[in-house]
Structures are given as C-alpha cells and as structure tokens.
Design an enzyme around this catalytic site. Structure first.
Site, PDB file in Angstrom:
ATOM      1  N   ASP A  41      56.970  49.876  33.242  1.00  0.00           N
ATOM      2  CA  ASP A  41      58.148  50.315  32.594  1.00  0.00           C
ATOM      3  C   ASP A  41      59.438  49.750  33.730  1.00  0.00           C
ATOM      4  O   ASP A  41      59.799  50.363  34.774  1.00  0.00           O
ATOM      5  CB  ASP A  41      58.486  51.914  32.507  1.00  0.00           C
ATOM      6  N   SER A  77      63.218  58.181  26.276  1.00  0.00           N
ATOM      7  CA  SER A  77      64.134  57.055  27.127  1.00  0.00           C
ATOM      8  C   SER A  77      65.284  58.150  27.140  1.00  0.00           C
ATOM      9  O   SER A  77      65.381  59.285  27.579  1.00  0.00           O
ATOM     10  CB  SER A  77      64.346  56.014  26.246  1.00  0.00           C
ATOM     11  N   HIS A 132      58.110  49.936  28.552  1.00  0.00           N
ATOM     12  CA  HIS A 132      58.855  51.112  28.227  1.00  0.00           C
ATOM     13  C   HIS A 132      58.517  51.977  27.045  1.00  0.00           C
ATOM     14  O   HIS A 132      58.592  53.179  27.135  1.00  0.00           O
ATOM     15  CB  HIS A 132      60.319  50.609  27.976  1.00  0.00           C
TER      16      HIS A 132
END
Length: 267
Positions: free
Chosen positions: A211, A104, A241
């Site tokens: 996601d 991320s 995610h």
C-alpha cells in the site's frame, strides 16, 4: 440497493442500503476519500450473503451527498453523519449487533466513531486505515499551493479492471486535495491518537503489504494504539491499497466473514 435521503450535519446525506429479509447483524460501511459508497457493492453482496443488512452513507462532499466536492472541514461532522446512518439501520433492525467497517479515510472516521460510540458496537473493521503516522497532509500543507496530482488508479489494486472502473466513475473525485480537508485530517489524526483505545472491542485490521497511499508502518502505529487488545491482523502479501478490490479478494472476504463469525458466536 435502496437509497435513503437523510438530514446530515451539513446538508443532504445519501445513504445506501443493501437489504436482507432476515438479517442476523448490521454492517455499516464507511468509504474513503474522493470515492463513494457505491464502489462497495461487491463487498455488500458478500455481507448480505453472510446474513447482514448493509448500510453505507456517501460522506459530505462525496458521491451523491451535498457539499463542495471533497471538502470536509471537521471530521467530527462525518462521524455524526455515520451515526445518523447507524440510527436508520438500527431503527429498522433493533437489537441486532452492529459492525462498522472503514476503509482508508473511512478507517479514520470509523476509528473515531468507535471511540465515541464503542458501547453500541459489536466489532470494528479497518481496511488500509488513515490512522497513526500519515505524513501526506503535513507535506501538502507545507506547500504554497496544493498540487493537482490525482490518485493513480494503479495504486488501488493489482486488478486492472478496478483501476479502469475508478478512472471512468463520474462520482470519483480526481482533482487536487483541498486545504480545509487536509487540516481536518491533521486534527482528527491527533484526536484519535489522544482519545485512547477502544477497550475489548474486537478489531480486525486488513492492509495491503504494498500500500503506497497509506503505508503499512504508519497505520500500524495507530491501530496498535487504538486496539485494547482484541486485535486480529491480516496483512495481504503484495496487495495494494484496496484489499476489498484486490486480485485475492475472495481470501480477504473469507478472512472478514470468518472474523465476523467469531464475533457473532461470542455474543
């Protein structure tokens, strides 16, 4: 797990180590926004079982490291802190291949790290990376006040236990995003886009098809621009995610270690 206290760019930098008595490579984990490196203990266990010495810093303003919570004024400082953690690892294990893995926000940091230190890396792994076209910072910065809308634990994984643990974790930030950090996101997304690819560096891209925090199409733009051609892509059907915390994570771990086996055999 062992904790090291290092001098970071803007204060104390806590770095986690999952040791291995005779490692064949070093894995450096770069965590995401609002969380901390301790959430990657299961992944670290897989990697140590695969022969890695694993290191992972808590970024400034995150976890047990110093700084106002979730404030990052310049991601170049975070890249420098990751390099400090890499120095700790490589001093302990000189000559071993180094693999950087970013999730991320950590994917953005890891991408920038690879641009700055490509020659020191054996491979780069990006999981749900904030890279390419990510619209959230611009949308929030256009508002007069940043809304206090925390990340939904259900957006992380189909595994409800993951969301429950996230919601109960005292080191996880659940307040609003902060303007300096959003501005830093915008600048660093632009810097990564403008600074070119990483050449022949092997790159594994892992992403959940569902996601909603970092949508797949926007990341694809950035990953394909970053890769110099040695790209391995693994899109997980139905995953959200955090692919390393998903219900099918055993398959994700197998894909990761298989990729790393190929990298290590080619050296």
């Amino acid at each position: 797990m062992v904790e090291h206290l290092l001098a970071g760019a803007r204060g104390a930098l806590v770095t986690h180590e999952w040791p291995h008595p005779r490692p064949r490579y070093v894995a450096l984990l770069v965590h995401g926004y609002g969380e901390h490196a301790g959430r990657y203990a299961e992944l670290a266990g897989v990697l140590t079982g695969h022969g890695a010495a694993v290191y992972a810093p808590d970024h400034m303003g995150h976890g047990r490291s110093a700084g106002e919570r979730v404030v990052i004024e310049d991601f170049e400082d975070v890249v420098t802190d990751v390099h400090t953690a890499a120095g700790l690892a490589m001093d302990a294990h000189p000559g071993l291949p180094l693999v950087v893995m970013g999730h991320s926000m950590g994917g953005l940091v890891a991408a920038r790290y690879a641009q700055r230190h490509r020659d020191a890396l054996a491979a780069l792994v990006l999981s749900g990376p904030v890279i390419g076209a990510w619209e959230l910072p611009g949308r929030l910065l256009a508002l007069p006040e940043i809304p206090d809308t925390p990340i939904s634990p259900g957006a992380l994984s189909r595994d409800r236990a993951v969301g429950a643990a996230y919601a109960a974790d005292p080191l996880v930030w659940r307040g609003p995003m902060k303007r300096p950090t959003l501005e830093a996101f915008v600048r660093t997304l632009r810097a990564v886009a403008e600074d070119g690819d990483v050449g022949p560096l092997p790159l594994l891209w892992l992403h959940g098809e569902d996601d909603r925090l970092v949508p797949l199409p926007g990341s694809r733009i950035g990953v394909e621009r970053l890769s110099g051609g040695a790209l391995t892509e693994r899109i997980r059907a139905g995953a959200r995610h955090e692919v390393f915390h998903e219900t099918d994570r055993a398959q994700v771990f197998a894909e990761l270690t298989g990729f790393l086996d190929g990298v290590l055999l080619s050296r």
